[in-house]
Design a protein around this motif. Sequence first.
Motif, PDB file in Angstrom:
ATOM      1  N   LYS A  43       9.458-145.803 -13.269  1.00  0.00           N
ATOM      2  CA  LYS A  43       8.256-145.371 -13.972  1.00  0.00           C
ATOM      3  C   LYS A  43       7.693-144.239 -13.121  1.00  0.00           C
ATOM      4  O   LYS A  43       7.416-144.422 -11.933  1.00  0.00           O
ATOM      5  N   GLU A  64      11.112-149.688 -12.365  1.00  0.00           N
ATOM      6  CA  GLU A  64      10.769-150.353 -13.615  1.00  0.00           C
ATOM      7  C   GLU A  64      12.045-150.671 -14.378  1.00  0.00           C
ATOM      8  O   GLU A  64      12.766-149.767 -14.781  1.00  0.00           O
ATOM      9  N   GLY A  65      12.341-151.954 -14.549  1.00  0.00           N
ATOM     10  CA  GLY A  65      13.557-152.382 -15.222  1.00  0.00           C
ATOM     11  C   GLY A  65      13.465-152.361 -16.735  1.00  0.00           C
ATOM     12  O   GLY A  65      14.466-152.263 -17.424  1.00  0.00           O
ATOM     13  N   SER A  66      12.262-152.442 -17.277  1.00  0.00           N
ATOM     14  CA  SER A  66      12.081-152.508 -18.723  1.00  0.00           C
ATOM     15  C   SER A  66      12.161-151.120 -19.359  1.00  0.00           C
ATOM     16  O   SER A  66      11.317-150.259 -19.110  1.00  0.00           O
ATOM     17  N   GLU A  67      13.170-150.919 -20.182  1.00  0.00           N
ATOM     18  CA  GLU A  67      13.329-149.628 -20.853  1.00  0.00           C
ATOM     19  C   GLU A  67      12.130-149.319 -21.743  1.00  0.00           C
ATOM     20  O   GLU A  67      11.641-148.190 -21.774  1.00  0.00           O
ATOM     21  N   SER A  68      11.632-150.320 -22.464  1.00  0.00           N
ATOM     22  CA  SER A  68      10.503-150.077 -23.367  1.00  0.00           C
ATOM     23  C   SER A  68       9.246-149.708 -22.574  1.00  0.00           C
ATOM     24  O   SER A  68       8.470-148.859 -22.997  1.00  0.00           O
ATOM     25  N   PHE A  69       9.050-150.334 -21.409  1.00  0.00           N
ATOM     26  CA  PHE A  69       7.893-149.995 -20.595  1.00  0.00           C
ATOM     27  C   PHE A  69       8.021-148.572 -20.047  1.00  0.00           C
ATOM     28  O   PHE A  69       7.057-147.817 -20.040  1.00  0.00           O
ATOM     29  N   ARG A  70       9.214-148.194 -19.586  1.00  0.00           N
ATOM     30  CA  ARG A  70       9.421-146.811 -19.112  1.00  0.00           C
ATOM     31  C   ARG A  70       9.165-145.828 -20.246  1.00  0.00           C
ATOM     32  O   ARG A  70       8.559-144.783 -20.065  1.00  0.00           O
TER      33      ARG A  70
END
Length: 108
Positions: free
Chosen positions: A33, A60-66
């Motif tokens: 991120k 940041e591991g979450s693609e949607s969060f990135r």
Amino acid sequence: LKAGHRFGFIVPNTLILNPKYGALRFYILSNTKIEYIINLGENIFEGVNQPCMIIILSKEGSESFRYENKISIINYVSEQEKFSLKKGELNLEGLESKKFSVNQRRIL
């Protein structure tokens, strides 16, 4: 880098534009991120005329969060702020009024 921890580094501004850094940009966008991009301009280091910037990232591991992340971009740092940076005293909160944000998905 552990999840949620920050990492910052100073790099030439060409990291953003130069095609030869495409793989590095892809890695950064795919794994982190981006919290801040701070344009320092030229002459930040003695004897170096190359424009530089600070990039502050967190893992940041979450693609949607990135994908939904808002990157804070500070495009101007005064000479006094550059001096504080050189002394290790620059405070990001003091730069908040200068920032604008862009969604990370816009640069993916």
